[in-house]
Design a protein around this motif. Structure first.
Motif, PDB file in Angstrom:
ATOM      1  N   ASN A   1       3.321   8.096  34.378  1.00 18.61           N
ATOM      2  CA  ASN A   1       4.418   7.708  35.263  1.00 18.61           C
ATOM      3  C   ASN A   1       4.727   8.800  36.275  1.00 18.61           C
ATOM      4  O   ASN A   1       5.647   8.670  37.080  1.00 18.61           O
ATOM      5  N   ASN A   2       3.970   9.878  36.221  1.00 14.67           N
ATOM      6  CA  ASN A   2       4.106  10.928  37.223  1.00 14.67           C
ATOM      7  C   ASN A   2       2.747  11.615  37.357  1.00 14.67           C
ATOM      8  O   ASN A   2       2.083  11.878  36.342  1.00 14.67           O
TER       9      ASN A   2
ATOM     10  N   TYR B   1       3.275  14.058  45.273  1.00 13.70           N
ATOM     11  CA  TYR B   1       3.751  13.330  44.107  1.00 13.70           C
ATOM     12  C   TYR B   1       3.134  11.947  44.241  1.00 13.70           C
ATOM     13  O   TYR B   1       3.478  11.206  45.164  1.00 13.70           O
TER      14      TYR B   1
ATOM     15  N   PHE C   1      10.979   7.797  28.902  1.00 15.47           N
ATOM     16  CA  PHE C   1      12.173   8.234  29.613  1.00 15.47           C
ATOM     17  C   PHE C   1      12.982   9.196  28.736  1.00 15.47           C
ATOM     18  O   PHE C   1      13.212   8.959  27.564  1.00 15.47           O
TER      19      PHE C   1
ATOM     20  N   GLU D   1      10.558  13.846  29.654  1.00 12.38           N
ATOM     21  CA  GLU D   1       9.574  14.144  30.686  1.00 12.38           C
ATOM     22  C   GLU D   1       9.051  15.570  30.578  1.00 12.38           C
ATOM     23  O   GLU D   1       9.816  16.509  30.323  1.00 12.38           O
TER      24      GLU D   1
ATOM     25  N   VAL E   1      15.956  12.997  36.932  1.00 14.29           N
ATOM     26  CA  VAL E   1      15.358  11.969  36.092  1.00 14.29           C
ATOM     27  C   VAL E   1      16.291  10.770  36.022  1.00 14.29           C
ATOM     28  O   VAL E   1      17.457  10.913  35.663  1.00 14.29           O
ATOM     29  N   THR E   2      15.776   9.605  36.386  1.00 15.77           N
ATOM     30  CA  THR E   2      16.565   8.375  36.240  1.00 15.77           C
ATOM     31  C   THR E   2      15.682   7.305  35.620  1.00 15.77           C
ATOM     32  O   THR E   2      14.455   7.374  35.688  1.00 15.77           O
ATOM     33  N   ARG E   3      16.311   6.337  35.040  1.00 20.88           N
ATOM     34  CA  ARG E   3      15.571   5.254  34.406  1.00 20.88           C
ATOM     35  C   ARG E   3      14.873   4.390  35.453  1.00 20.88           C
ATOM     36  O   ARG E   3      13.812   3.842  35.215  1.00 20.88           O
TER      37      ARG E   3
ATOM     38  N   SER F   1      11.042   7.182  39.496  1.00 24.04           N
ATOM     39  CA  SER F   1      10.216   8.286  39.036  1.00 24.04           C
ATOM     40  C   SER F   1      10.667   9.563  39.738  1.00 24.04           C
ATOM     41  O   SER F   1      11.539   9.528  40.590  1.00 24.04           O
TER      42      SER F   1
END
Lengths: 111, 115
Positions: free
Chosen positions: A30-31, A48, A94, A97, B96-98, B101
């Motif tokens: 996710n990153n 990114y 979530f 990270e 950081v958020t739900r 990204s």
């Protein structure tokens, strides 16, 4: 945990040449970030790019998430491009990270 | 206008000493990290904090104690320094958020040399 492989480990080019650096990763992410560590040790954010294609001047990057790889393109290399290029990914849930780094590609541009 | 800053930039000390490295970010991020880069340039996560709360402790010896007085600061205290602690320590931050990204931004690093 996720594995990140970068290739080639070392690359020596003449000024003006083009290059492609590759990053393979073992799980969905996710990153994904590309960094340049310059000779003074600074980590500079380049892209990114967890998916898709981006361009910034002479640099561009593409990530094909479904095939688990990313490419960094450097065109018309300059001596200031020398340094180590790192790919880093995150596949965690979530709230947990963290970036897992590859071992880097050391790029040397010869005048 | 440095986004993520660290002090000191260089730290030379003897085995057995205790030292601290400070990190500050002015990006308004809620998550901060410490990474260690060893002599072979390999970078690895040590800790992460979200809103002053420890989230990740990546099997780091308990001689290392991070402290976050507020969400803009994350300090690293190291007790009883050993030769193997010699490395470059990087602080980083991200939002950081739900829903969205995120991207991590790194400080300039602190080169620690233990003699």
């Amino acid at each position: 945990g996720i594995q990140v492989e970068q290739s080639p480990p070392d690359l020596i080019l003449q000024e003006g040449a083009n290059s492609t650096l590759r990053c393979n990763f073992s799980d969905s992410v996710n990153n994904l970030q590309w960094f340049h560590q310059n000779p003074w040790g600074q980590l500079i954010n380049l892209f990114y790019i967890p998916s898709g294609t981006k361009q910034n001047g002479r640099l561009s990057a593409t990530t094909v998430a479904t095939e688990r790889y990313s490419l960094l393109y450097i065109s018309s290399s300059q001596t200031t491009d020398s340094g180590v290029y790192f790919c880093a990914v995150d596949s965690s849930n979530f709230g947990n990270e963290k970036l897992t780094f590859g071992t880097g590609t050391r790029l040397t541009i010869i005048p | 206008d440095t986004a993520v800053s660290q002090t000191p930039k260089y730290l030379v000390t003897q085995m057995g000493n205790d030292k601290s490295i400070k990190c500050e970010q002015n990006l308004g991020h809620d998550t901060m990290y410490w990474y260690k880069q060893d002599s072979k340039k390999f970078l690895k996560i040590m800790f992460s904090y979200n809103n002053k709360e420890l989230i990740i402790n990546e099997t780091v010896p308990n001689r290392f104690s991070p402290k976050s007085p507020d969400k803009a600061h994350l300090n690293l205290h190291i007790n009883s320094l050993e030769l193997g602690d010699s490395a470059v320590y990087f602080c980083a931050s991200s939002q950081v958020t739900r829903e969205s990204s995120y991207e991590q931004y790194f400080g300039p690093g602190t080169r620690l040399t233990v003699t």
